[in-house]
Design a protein around this motif. Structure first.
Motif, PDB file in Angstrom:
ATOM      1  N   GLU A  29       0.846  -1.191   0.000  1.00  0.00           N
ATOM      2  CA  GLU A  29       0.000   0.000   0.000  1.00  0.00           C
ATOM      3  C   GLU A  29       0.881   1.240   0.000  1.00  0.00           C
ATOM      4  OE1 GLU A  29      -3.719  -0.218   2.288  1.00  0.00           O
ATOM      5  OE2 GLU A  29      -2.969   1.546   3.331  1.00  0.00           O
ATOM      6  N   ILE A  30       0.626   2.140  -0.944  1.00  0.00           N
ATOM      7  CA  ILE A  30       1.427   3.353  -1.117  1.00  0.00           C
ATOM      8  C   ILE A  30       0.574   4.573  -0.784  1.00  0.00           C
ATOM      9  CG2 ILE A  30       2.844   4.700  -2.700  1.00  0.00           C
ATOM     10  CD1 ILE A  30       3.899   1.869  -2.129  1.00  0.00           C
ATOM     11  N   ASP A  31       0.963   5.274   0.246  1.00  0.00           N
ATOM     12  CA  ASP A  31       0.233   6.459   0.692  1.00  0.00           C
ATOM     13  C   ASP A  31       0.774   7.682  -0.051  1.00  0.00           C
ATOM     14  OD1 ASP A  31      -0.911   8.599   1.990  1.00  0.00           O
ATOM     15  OD2 ASP A  31      -0.616   7.799   4.006  1.00  0.00           O
ATOM     16  N   LEU A  32       0.073   8.086  -1.092  1.00  0.00           N
ATOM     17  CA  LEU A  32       0.530   9.214  -1.904  1.00  0.00           C
ATOM     18  C   LEU A  32       0.432  10.534  -1.148  1.00  0.00           C
ATOM     19  CD1 LEU A  32      -0.945   8.312  -5.414  1.00  0.00           C
ATOM     20  CD2 LEU A  32       1.308   7.761  -4.451  1.00  0.00           C
ATOM     21  N   LEU A 246      15.751   7.995  -0.052  1.00  0.00           N
ATOM     22  CA  LEU A 246      15.064   7.398   1.099  1.00  0.00           C
ATOM     23  C   LEU A 246      14.136   8.379   1.806  1.00  0.00           C
ATOM     24  CD1 LEU A 246      15.064   4.639   2.633  1.00  0.00           C
ATOM     25  CD2 LEU A 246      16.595   5.726   4.276  1.00  0.00           C
ATOM     26  N   ALA A 247      14.552   9.611   1.936  1.00  0.00           N
ATOM     27  CA  ALA A 247      13.756  10.585   2.690  1.00  0.00           C
ATOM     28  C   ALA A 247      12.393  10.845   2.057  1.00  0.00           C
ATOM     29  CB  ALA A 247      14.523  11.899   2.831  1.00  0.00           C
ATOM     30  N   ILE A 248      12.297  10.823   0.740  1.00  0.00           N
ATOM     31  CA  ILE A 248      10.992  11.094   0.139  1.00  0.00           C
ATOM     32  C   ILE A 248      10.010   9.959   0.428  1.00  0.00           C
ATOM     33  CG2 ILE A 248      12.035  12.504  -1.682  1.00  0.00           C
ATOM     34  CD1 ILE A 248      11.257  10.331  -3.678  1.00  0.00           C
ATOM     35  N   TYR A 249      10.566   8.774   0.720  1.00  0.00           N
ATOM     36  CA  TYR A 249       9.706   7.625   1.042  1.00  0.00           C
ATOM     37  C   TYR A 249       9.418   7.537   2.543  1.00  0.00           C
ATOM     38  CZ  TYR A 249      11.215   6.701  -3.679  1.00  0.00           C
ATOM     39  OH  TYR A 249      11.485   6.850  -5.018  1.00  0.00           O
ATOM     40  N   LEU A 267       5.131   3.516   2.580  1.00  0.00           N
ATOM     41  CA  LEU A 267       4.805   2.128   2.225  1.00  0.00           C
ATOM     42  C   LEU A 267       4.296   1.338   3.414  1.00  0.00           C
ATOM     43  CD1 LEU A 267       6.926  -0.222   0.009  1.00  0.00           C
ATOM     44  CD2 LEU A 267       6.307  -0.961   2.322  1.00  0.00           C
ATOM     45  N   GLN A 268       3.232   0.573   3.179  1.00  0.00           N
ATOM     46  CA  GLN A 268       2.773  -0.430   4.130  1.00  0.00           C
ATOM     47  C   GLN A 268       2.631  -1.763   3.397  1.00  0.00           C
ATOM     48  OE1 GLN A 268       0.282   0.621   7.565  1.00  0.00           O
ATOM     49  NE2 GLN A 268      -0.537   2.295   6.326  1.00  0.00           N
TER      50      GLN A 268
END
Length: 395
Positions: A29-32, A246-249, A267-268
């Motif tokens: 799951e991607i939290d935009l 990495l920081a943007i994620y 990300l989940q």
């Protein structure tokens, strides 16, 4: 936590008509909303004249490259960084028009022709590569010069020309037809280390190389040096652009940098219970029977395994979240399934959602938690989730 629209969409490589989110055994799951928030936080952290390059290589660290690229550009990123030519082409085919820097080395004529055709921007690491580029573009009668980015090795000992030879290399590229220098950059090897000694040495070498180049009357359009760690650690390293991955994620490159800026994990990892059963005391669970029940237990089978990117070496070590509670994974992680001890939740039903990475209630499990258990880094965890897991975008 940001509010979410509970209408998921599939990201990038997944076939929207073939798969339905509600029928999936497991998904990423991607939290935009969190992704956009992180980019805005980073842009706010930079000076107004410093641009943000969002690094979206390796399918945006497993998050879905095209979907991530569109979101970060809308949120304030100006550039995108990828590792390979096909990654750049994927973004162009996805409708991305922003400048794309290829961070890896390119040497073949086919790749150079593709770069010119798709309007990508390559990294040049040495004189031989620069000559191949210029000669190839000459051979195909390419009229316009392509923007190229000069990489200097200031201590990473990977790609790039030696910083002491920077002025000669830049002067050579400047004289070659069909090439237009867009930036000069380097990469830091230890920016995530609280001891800044090596990072400062690289910074000094970068400064010295730039001074040598300028002493020859060469104008440098843009300079960039900082990755996520350096961006958070030292504003002197920001220059004209920073390259944040990495920081943007929503993860921090090192614990000592967590107070610099507020980030939210994007990300989940979730999966569903596929089967529930009782087992008697003394029953062995999974391959090898490395786990033997010491009492009567309620066991749940979950439809995810090491073929999806859950490391087998976490067998018996990991916990997951179910109904906001931590429950223990037991036995060997198998290719497609894991087993849980759900004795504390006796009424668990097939179809319930288990969170392997992410939040449920007040509990949270992160990629950093897995990385610490495995003596690795969170980058590897994020990039390890396979493409048979749909990426479901949540707003």
């Amino acid at each position: 936590m940001l509010s979410r629209k509970q209408t998921p969409s599939f990201a990038d490589h997944q076939e929207r008509d073939t798969y339905a989110w509600f029928s999936q055994r497991a998904w990423v799951e991607i939290d935009l909303g969190a992704l956009s928030y992180n980019v805005k936080q980073l842009v706010k952290f930079l000076s107004p004249c410093t641009q943000l390059m969002a690094v979206v290589k390796a399918d945006a660290y497993g998050h879905g490259a095209v979907t991530v690229a569109k979101t970060v550009l809308e949120a304030g990123a100006s550039w995108l960084g990828v590792a390979t030519v096909p990654e750049g082409i994927q973004l162009r085919e996805g409708g991305i028009k922003a400048p794309i820097l290829i961070l890896g080395a390119i040497n073949t004529k086919e790749q150079i022709q593709a770069i010119a055709h798709w309007q990508l921007q390559p990294t040049l690491c040495g004189p031989k590569q620069a000559l191949i580029f210029s000669n190839t573009l000459e051979a195909i009668n390419y009229n316009s010069p392509i923007p190229v980015h000069i990489k200097l090795d200031t201590g990473m000992s990977r790609l790039g020309t030696n910083w002491q030879e920077a002025a000669d290399f830049v002067q050579l590229v400047q004289r070659l037809p069909h090439l237009d220098i867009a930036s000069i950059y380097s990469h830091l090897a230890t920016a995530d280390n609280p001891d800044a000694t090596v990072m400062e040495k690289q910074h000094q070498r970068f400064e010295e190389a730039i001074a040598q180049i300028k002493s020859r009357g060469i104008k440098i359009p843009s300079l960039h040096l900082a990755n996520s760690a350096a961006t958070l650690a030292d504003p002197r390293l920001h220059y004209d652009m920073v390259r944040a991955g990495l920081a943007i994620y929503g993860l921090y490159p090192a614990p000592h940098l967590q107070n610099e800026i507020k980030l939210q994990p994007v990300l989940q990892l979730k999966a569903r219970v596929t089967y529930v059963k009782n087992i008697a005391e003394g029953t062995g669970v999974s391959y090898g029977h490395h786990f033997i029940a010491n009492r009567e237990m309620r066991l749940a089978v979950v439809g995810i395994g090491y073929a999806d990117g859950v490391p087998r070496s976490l067998s018996g070590q990991m916990q997951v979240l179910l109904r906001g509670q931590r429950v223990q994974q037991i036995g060997a992680i198998t290719m497609d399934q894991i087993m849980l001890d759900v004795s504390s939740i006796p009424d668990v039903q097939e179809g319930e959602i288990v969170t392997l990475l992410g939040e449920q209630g007040k509990e949270k499990i992160t990629a950093d938690d897995w990385a610490d258990q495995l003596n690795t880094i969170s980058w590897e965890i994020l990039c390890g989730f396979k493409h048979r897991l749909p990426r479901v975008a949540i707003m």
